[in-house]
Motif scaffolding. Sequence first.
Motif, PDB file in Angstrom:
ATOM      1  N   VAL A 205       0.840  -1.196   0.000  1.00  0.00           N
ATOM      2  CA  VAL A 205       0.000   0.000   0.000  1.00  0.00           C
ATOM      3  C   VAL A 205       0.879   1.253   0.000  1.00  0.00           C
ATOM      4  O   VAL A 205       0.601   2.254  -0.693  1.00  0.00           O
ATOM      5  CB  VAL A 205      -0.941  -0.013   1.218  1.00  0.00           C
ATOM      6  CG1 VAL A 205      -1.643   1.328   1.367  1.00  0.00           C
ATOM      7  CG2 VAL A 205      -1.977  -1.125   1.083  1.00  0.00           C
ATOM      8  N   GLY A 206       2.009   1.216   0.750  1.00  0.00           N
ATOM      9  CA  GLY A 206       2.911   2.365   0.783  1.00  0.00           C
ATOM     10  C   GLY A 206       3.555   2.612  -0.587  1.00  0.00           C
ATOM     11  O   GLY A 206       3.688   3.760  -1.023  1.00  0.00           O
ATOM     12  N   ASP A 207       3.958   1.501  -1.285  1.00  0.00           N
ATOM     13  CA  ASP A 207       4.550   1.651  -2.614  1.00  0.00           C
ATOM     14  C   ASP A 207       3.530   2.238  -3.584  1.00  0.00           C
ATOM     15  O   ASP A 207       3.876   3.094  -4.428  1.00  0.00           O
ATOM     16  CB  ASP A 207       5.040   0.297  -3.113  1.00  0.00           C
ATOM     17  CG  ASP A 207       6.199  -0.234  -2.272  1.00  0.00           C
ATOM     18  OD1 ASP A 207       6.864   0.596  -1.573  1.00  0.00           O
ATOM     19  OD2 ASP A 207       6.427  -1.465  -2.267  1.00  0.00           O
ATOM     20  N   LEU A 208       2.308   1.766  -3.515  1.00  0.00           N
ATOM     21  CA  LEU A 208       1.282   2.288  -4.412  1.00  0.00           C
ATOM     22  C   LEU A 208       1.029   3.768  -4.164  1.00  0.00           C
ATOM     23  O   LEU A 208       0.838   4.558  -5.095  1.00  0.00           O
ATOM     24  CB  LEU A 208      -0.025   1.499  -4.225  1.00  0.00           C
ATOM     25  CG  LEU A 208      -0.008   0.058  -4.748  1.00  0.00           C
ATOM     26  CD1 LEU A 208      -1.309  -0.651  -4.384  1.00  0.00           C
ATOM     27  CD2 LEU A 208       0.195   0.045  -6.268  1.00  0.00           C
ATOM     28  N   LYS A 209       1.007   4.156  -2.900  1.00  0.00           N
ATOM     29  CA  LYS A 209       0.814   5.561  -2.581  1.00  0.00           C
ATOM     30  C   LYS A 209       1.977   6.397  -3.124  1.00  0.00           C
ATOM     31  O   LYS A 209       1.769   7.495  -3.656  1.00  0.00           O
ATOM     32  CB  LYS A 209       0.715   5.760  -1.066  1.00  0.00           C
ATOM     33  CG  LYS A 209      -0.597   5.298  -0.492  1.00  0.00           C
ATOM     34  CD  LYS A 209      -0.632   5.586   0.999  1.00  0.00           C
ATOM     35  CE  LYS A 209      -1.969   5.190   1.584  1.00  0.00           C
ATOM     36  NZ  LYS A 209      -2.030   5.467   3.048  1.00  0.00           N
ATOM     37  N   LYS A 210       3.224   5.888  -3.012  1.00  0.00           N
ATOM     38  CA  LYS A 210       4.395   6.621  -3.485  1.00  0.00           C
ATOM     39  C   LYS A 210       4.357   6.769  -5.002  1.00  0.00           C
ATOM     40  O   LYS A 210       4.636   7.844  -5.541  1.00  0.00           O
ATOM     41  CB  LYS A 210       5.650   5.892  -3.055  1.00  0.00           C
ATOM     42  CG  LYS A 210       6.930   6.640  -3.391  1.00  0.00           C
ATOM     43  CD  LYS A 210       8.126   5.855  -2.853  1.00  0.00           C
ATOM     44  CE  LYS A 210       9.427   6.593  -3.195  1.00  0.00           C
ATOM     45  NZ  LYS A 210      10.599   5.851  -2.715  1.00  0.00           N
ATOM     46  N   GLN A 211       4.000   5.670  -5.706  1.00  0.00           N
ATOM     47  CA  GLN A 211       3.912   5.709  -7.166  1.00  0.00           C
ATOM     48  C   GLN A 211       2.809   6.653  -7.605  1.00  0.00           C
ATOM     49  O   GLN A 211       2.941   7.382  -8.607  1.00  0.00           O
ATOM     50  CB  GLN A 211       3.659   4.291  -7.700  1.00  0.00           C
ATOM     51  CG  GLN A 211       3.692   4.202  -9.232  1.00  0.00           C
ATOM     52  CD  GLN A 211       3.528   2.778  -9.721  1.00  0.00           C
ATOM     53  OE1 GLN A 211       3.397   1.865  -8.910  1.00  0.00           O
ATOM     54  NE2 GLN A 211       3.560   2.597 -11.038  1.00  0.00           N
TER      55      GLN A 211
ATOM     56  N   GLU B 272       4.036  10.173  -7.374  1.00  0.00           N
ATOM     57  CA  GLU B 272       4.944  10.513  -8.478  1.00  0.00           C
ATOM     58  C   GLU B 272       4.165  10.784  -9.758  1.00  0.00           C
ATOM     59  O   GLU B 272       4.469  11.721 -10.512  1.00  0.00           O
ATOM     60  CB  GLU B 272       5.933   9.356  -8.692  1.00  0.00           C
ATOM     61  CG  GLU B 272       6.926   9.202  -7.544  1.00  0.00           C
ATOM     62  CD  GLU B 272       7.855   8.010  -7.757  1.00  0.00           C
ATOM     63  OE1 GLU B 272       7.635   7.289  -8.772  1.00  0.00           O
ATOM     64  OE2 GLU B 272       8.766   7.808  -6.925  1.00  0.00           O
ATOM     65  N   ASN B 273       3.173   9.948 -10.048  1.00  0.00           N
ATOM     66  CA  ASN B 273       2.364  10.147 -11.263  1.00  0.00           C
ATOM     67  C   ASN B 273       1.624  11.479 -11.195  1.00  0.00           C
ATOM     68  O   ASN B 273       1.478  12.195 -12.192  1.00  0.00           O
ATOM     69  CB  ASN B 273       1.359   9.004 -11.425  1.00  0.00           C
ATOM     70  CG  ASN B 273       2.047   7.677 -11.745  1.00  0.00           C
ATOM     71  OD1 ASN B 273       3.183   7.667 -12.275  1.00  0.00           O
ATOM     72  ND2 ASN B 273       1.392   6.563 -11.442  1.00  0.00           N
ATOM     73  N   ASN B 274       1.113  11.803  -9.997  1.00  0.00           N
ATOM     74  CA  ASN B 274       0.398  13.068  -9.840  1.00  0.00           C
ATOM     75  C   ASN B 274       1.354  14.258 -10.064  1.00  0.00           C
ATOM     76  O   ASN B 274       0.981  15.279 -10.668  1.00  0.00           O
ATOM     77  CB  ASN B 274      -0.233  13.171  -8.444  1.00  0.00           C
ATOM     78  CG  ASN B 274      -1.397  12.195  -8.285  1.00  0.00           C
ATOM     79  OD1 ASN B 274      -2.016  11.806  -9.287  1.00  0.00           O
ATOM     80  ND2 ASN B 274      -1.706  11.840  -7.055  1.00  0.00           N
ATOM     81  N   ALA B 275       2.593  14.138  -9.583  1.00  0.00           N
ATOM     82  CA  ALA B 275       3.553  15.227  -9.774  1.00  0.00           C
ATOM     83  C   ALA B 275       3.906  15.378 -11.263  1.00  0.00           C
ATOM     84  O   ALA B 275       4.012  16.499 -11.787  1.00  0.00           O
ATOM     85  CB  ALA B 275       4.805  14.937  -8.936  1.00  0.00           C
ATOM     86  N   LEU B 276       4.090  14.270 -11.991  1.00  0.00           N
ATOM     87  CA  LEU B 276       4.388  14.315 -13.416  1.00  0.00           C
ATOM     88  C   LEU B 276       3.218  14.926 -14.181  1.00  0.00           C
ATOM     89  O   LEU B 276       3.405  15.708 -15.108  1.00  0.00           O
ATOM     90  CB  LEU B 276       4.685  12.901 -13.918  1.00  0.00           C
ATOM     91  CG  LEU B 276       5.017  12.764 -15.410  1.00  0.00           C
ATOM     92  CD1 LEU B 276       6.288  13.601 -15.768  1.00  0.00           C
ATOM     93  CD2 LEU B 276       5.271  11.306 -15.768  1.00  0.00           C
ATOM     94  N   LEU B 277       1.990  14.558 -13.793  1.00  0.00           N
ATOM     95  CA  LEU B 277       0.819  15.085 -14.476  1.00  0.00           C
ATOM     96  C   LEU B 277       0.695  16.586 -14.260  1.00  0.00           C
ATOM     97  O   LEU B 277       0.369  17.342 -15.191  1.00  0.00           O
ATOM     98  CB  LEU B 277      -0.447  14.378 -13.935  1.00  0.00           C
ATOM     99  CG  LEU B 277      -1.757  14.773 -14.577  1.00  0.00           C
ATOM    100  CD1 LEU B 277      -1.714  14.495 -16.108  1.00  0.00           C
ATOM    101  CD2 LEU B 277      -2.919  14.009 -13.942  1.00  0.00           C
TER     102      LEU B 277
END
Length: 567
Positions: A543-549, A552-557
């Motif tokens: 769950v922590g890895d998914l939140k981190k990914q 990151e996707n939100n920051a790229l977007l």
Amino acid sequence: MTSTYDQWIHHGEALDGRIIENADHLNEHIPFNEDVGMNEGEEDLDDRIPDMVKELFIAEEQGAENSMFAAILEEMKEELFPGAAVTRFSFVVKLLHIKSFYRISNAAFTAILKLLSLAFPACSLPTSYDEAKKLIRALGLGYDTIHVCPNNCVLFRKGLAKHDNCPVCGESRWKDADGRKQIPQKVLRHFPLVPRLKRIVASKKTAEEAQWHKLKRKPVENELSHPADGEAWKEFDRKYEWFAKDARNIRLGLATDGFNPFGKMNSSYSMWPVFVVPYNFPPWICMDESNFMMSLLIPGPECPGKDFDVFLEPLVEELLTLWAGLETKDAFSGKEFKLHAAVIWCIHDYPALSTLSGRVTKGYYACVRCDKNPCSRRIRNKICYIGHRRFLPRDHPWRTKKYFDGQTEKRDKPEEFSIDELMQQLERVKDVRPGKHPGSKDDDMNAIMAAPVEDEQQPNTAIEAVSQVLPSSKFLQNVGLQPALKKRSSRAETLRVQELEAQLEKEKQDKEELRQKLDGQQQEIDNLKKQSEEARQKHLEDVGDLKKQLEENNALLRGLISFNQSQ
């Protein structure tokens, strides 16, 4: 009376300025050993006895042959000696009064009569105490002797009057085995009650006094001046209205207790007199000792105990006859009527309550008001009677308090047996055999000692016989009877012990297997808990890895959106 004793003559009442007569003699001390003499100023017996006998003669059944009162009237006409001022009858009665008052023995009284006859040959005196007593018997003041089984099984009366042995235990009624001298082992003395009650209404004076409780008594509210003011008397009148309508019906009280006739406190001899007290008279008469009528004199040397009913048999028969009614003549009204009598209460101490009624007066059911769920509890080695808050109303605040015994009280008050339940209880003991039967345990012990034994076994000893007959108790253990039985165990007992030991060992093995099985199950549970914890930790990491990914996707977007807007 000792010189240090103060005579108390007042009990808190106001003096109201009254003058106390003979005040100079109030503080005089009476010597302790000074005998109290008879009242010399009392009315002469010659003035009372003839009138009494005449009334009894008139009240006697008309046409009766051989009237005993007619014989007494003839006897009372005989002079003690020619020209004497007293009659032979009254002189003998006075002598018997002196004998009774000063406790003169029968032998001494006979010797006095012989001396008087020798000194005054012109006087026609009886020659012995037995001959003088015949005059009293003619007045109905005698008694009947009833032989009793030594073990208190039966009374030798009616159908058993001619029997020499008890039909229950087989014991002889005579002290000598062959019965030639015919000296009884135990004798009950019965003073008939019916003639004395009939004599009350046969005299105009006593017949009028017997109706005082209804004709002349003036009851005052909340004041107890006569037994008729008591609730027991009133409840009896409400229940049996037909009995209360006639003031001549006699209400009786029954009193009994044991005493030692020899006056030695270290002696265990106990006799039980049974008194009957009529309460119809005014309070100054019904509470006087002269109003007490002895009905039975139960012999000793031991308390009759549960066999008290056997001795009450003659009295109970008389009371049943009086309850049904007896035709007699009322001297006050001069008319025939049916006389009834009933016992409305008994007077005795608490131990005698058990002897007289047969109910339990010790242990958990000692309270006579608690037949069901009694207020008794065992505390250590004593029985205590607590829990009386059960008698309070249900909404009483004390029921909810814990100040008394640390608990609240929610129980109802103990219940008493109804009449039907009481009759059921009596039905259970209807076949109980009266009597002490002291030889029954001896026979059992002799049978145990004489019983045949198997090979290689020793016969039972007296100690073993006693321990088998008597119930098990701490006393037997303290005196060593129980250990003696354990040492001398039989083969059957040994096999039984081995069987119990094997069964105990098997139970231990089963318990051990069960314990091991439980340990294995507990280990499995621990492993499952550990695996569950590891899976939980891995799930949290994913769950922590998914939140981190996702971040990151939100920051790229957000970066792409900002770039497009700048173009």
